[in-house]
Design a protein around this motif. Structure first.
Motif, short mmCIF file in Angstrom:
data_model
loop_
_atom_site.label_atom_id
_atom_site.label_comp_id
_atom_site.label_asym_id
_atom_site.label_seq_id
_atom_site.Cartn_x
_atom_site.Cartn_y
_atom_site.Cartn_z
N THR A 50 16.60 99.20 9.90
CA THR A 50 16.61 100.52 10.51
C THR A 50 17.98 100.66 11.15
O THR A 50 18.41 99.79 11.91
CB THR A 50 15.51 100.67 11.58
OG1 THR A 50 14.24 100.47 10.96
CG2 THR A 50 15.56 102.06 12.22
N VAL A 51 18.68 101.73 10.79
CA VAL A 51 20.01 101.98 11.33
C VAL A 51 19.91 103.14 12.31
O VAL A 51 19.28 104.16 12.01
CB VAL A 51 21.03 102.30 10.21
CG1 VAL A 51 22.37 102.72 10.80
CG2 VAL A 51 21.19 101.10 9.29
N TYR A 52 20.52 102.97 13.46
CA TYR A 52 20.55 103.97 14.51
C TYR A 52 21.99 104.43 14.72
O TYR A 52 22.89 103.60 14.84
CB TYR A 52 20.03 103.39 15.83
CG TYR A 52 18.65 102.81 15.74
CD1 TYR A 52 17.53 103.60 15.96
CD2 TYR A 52 18.46 101.46 15.44
CE1 TYR A 52 16.25 103.07 15.88
CE2 TYR A 52 17.19 100.92 15.36
CZ TYR A 52 16.09 101.73 15.57
OH TYR A 52 14.82 101.21 15.49
N ALA A 101 24.22 90.03 8.17
CA ALA A 101 25.66 90.01 8.49
C ALA A 101 26.32 91.33 8.11
O ALA A 101 27.15 91.85 8.87
CB ALA A 101 26.34 88.84 7.76
N ALA A 102 25.96 91.89 6.97
CA ALA A 102 26.55 93.17 6.55
C ALA A 102 26.22 94.27 7.54
O ALA A 102 27.09 95.07 7.91
CB ALA A 102 26.06 93.55 5.15
N ALA A 103 24.98 94.30 8.02
CA ALA A 103 24.58 95.32 9.00
C ALA A 103 25.31 95.11 10.32
O ALA A 103 25.77 96.08 10.94
CB ALA A 103 23.07 95.28 9.21
N SER A 104 25.45 93.88 10.73
CA SER A 104 26.14 93.58 11.98
C SER A 104 27.60 94.03 11.94
O SER A 104 28.09 94.72 12.84
CB SER A 104 26.05 92.07 12.25
OG SER A 104 26.75 91.72 13.42
N VAL A 105 28.30 93.65 10.88
CA VAL A 105 29.71 94.03 10.74
C VAL A 105 29.84 95.55 10.57
O VAL A 105 30.75 96.17 11.12
CB VAL A 105 30.40 93.27 9.58
CG1 VAL A 105 31.83 93.77 9.38
CG2 VAL A 105 30.39 91.77 9.86
N MET A 106 28.91 96.15 9.84
CA MET A 106 28.94 97.60 9.65
C MET A 106 28.86 98.33 11.00
O MET A 106 29.60 99.27 11.24
CB MET A 106 27.78 98.06 8.75
CG MET A 106 27.74 99.57 8.56
SD MET A 106 26.17 100.17 7.92
CE MET A 106 25.11 100.00 9.37
N THR A 107 27.97 97.88 11.88
CA THR A 107 27.82 98.57 13.18
C THR A 107 29.11 98.50 13.99
O THR A 107 29.49 99.47 14.64
CB THR A 107 26.65 98.00 14.00
OG1 THR A 107 26.89 96.62 14.30
CG2 THR A 107 25.32 98.17 13.30
N GLU A 108 29.78 97.36 13.93
CA GLU A 108 31.06 97.24 14.63
C GLU A 108 32.11 98.17 14.03
O GLU A 108 32.91 98.77 14.73
CB GLU A 108 31.58 95.80 14.56
CG GLU A 108 30.77 94.81 15.35
CD GLU A 108 31.37 93.42 15.30
OE1 GLU A 108 31.33 92.74 16.34
OE2 GLU A 108 31.87 93.00 14.24
N CYS A 152 22.31 98.33 4.25
CA CYS A 152 22.58 98.94 5.56
C CYS A 152 23.48 100.16 5.43
O CYS A 152 23.33 101.15 6.16
CB CYS A 152 23.19 97.92 6.52
SG CYS A 152 24.75 97.21 5.97
N TRP A 153 24.42 100.13 4.49
CA TRP A 153 25.35 101.25 4.31
C TRP A 153 24.63 102.47 3.73
O TRP A 153 24.87 103.59 4.18
CB TRP A 153 26.51 100.83 3.41
CG TRP A 153 27.46 99.95 4.14
CD1 TRP A 153 27.45 98.59 4.21
CD2 TRP A 153 28.55 100.37 4.96
NE1 TRP A 153 28.47 98.15 5.00
CE2 TRP A 153 29.16 99.22 5.47
CE3 TRP A 153 29.06 101.62 5.30
CZ2 TRP A 153 30.27 99.27 6.31
CZ3 TRP A 153 30.17 101.68 6.14
CH2 TRP A 153 30.76 100.51 6.63
N HIS A 154 23.77 102.25 2.75
CA HIS A 154 22.99 103.36 2.21
C HIS A 154 22.08 103.95 3.29
O HIS A 154 21.89 105.16 3.37
CB HIS A 154 22.16 102.90 1.01
CG HIS A 154 22.97 102.59 -0.20
ND1 HIS A 154 23.63 103.56 -0.93
CD2 HIS A 154 23.23 101.41 -0.82
CE1 HIS A 154 24.27 102.99 -1.94
NE2 HIS A 154 24.05 101.69 -1.89
#
Length: 148
Positions: free
Chosen positions: A44-46, A69-76, A130-132
């Motif tokens: 879930t992306v916020y 890891a991809a989601a974590s780096v994406m949020t940053e 996570c990007w989609h």
């Protein structure tokens, strides 16, 4: 992929999967859910926006080390970016993880290490879920995102 980038890839994946950044709920803003039925990853992306700019970005979910890891780096990466900048980063990132372009560390920053995913086609969906999902959140789509 050269040896130095491969080592960095492994270090980033391990670090961000063990201690993900921005792993929390953002109450005010957009949200979208994503699912990879192939391996069971969920995210879930916020996103909290100030106009067209991402003020805050977070995620929650369960998945493999690459997905987390991809989601974590994406949020940053997305914090402080405009919608247009986020879309441009996604396109570059997607081209790198699918092997259509080489990793440009200057253009992608820490995201460039995910270029190693292109060597494992079955893991591309893990790295892009996570990007989609973030795209769906930006667009205000309520239906869950699936990698299938």
């Amino acid at each position: 992929m050269n040896e130095e980038l491969r080592d960095l890839y492994q270090d980033v994946i391990i670090e961000h999967s063990k201690r993900p950044r921005n792993f929390h709920v953002i109450a005010d803003g957009h949200k979208a859910d994503g699912y990879n039925p192939l391996c069971g990853d969920t995210v879930t992306v916020y996103l909290a926006l100030d106009g067209e700019r991402v003020r805050d970005c977070a995620f929650q979910g369960q998945g493999c080390a690459i997905s987390t890891a991809a989601a974590s780096v994406m949020t940053e990466t997305l914090k402080g970016k405009t919608r247009a900048e986020a879309e441009a980063i996604f396109q570059r990132y997607h081209d790198v993880v699918t092997g259509r372009a080489s990793a440009d560390a200057e253009a992608l920053g820490k995201l460039a290490v995910f270029g190693g995913v292109s060597e494992f086609p079955a893991r591309v969906k893990c790295a892009t879920l996570c990007w989609h999902t973030a795209r769906a959140a930006l667009d205000g789509r309520e239906e869950p995102v699936s990698t299938e």
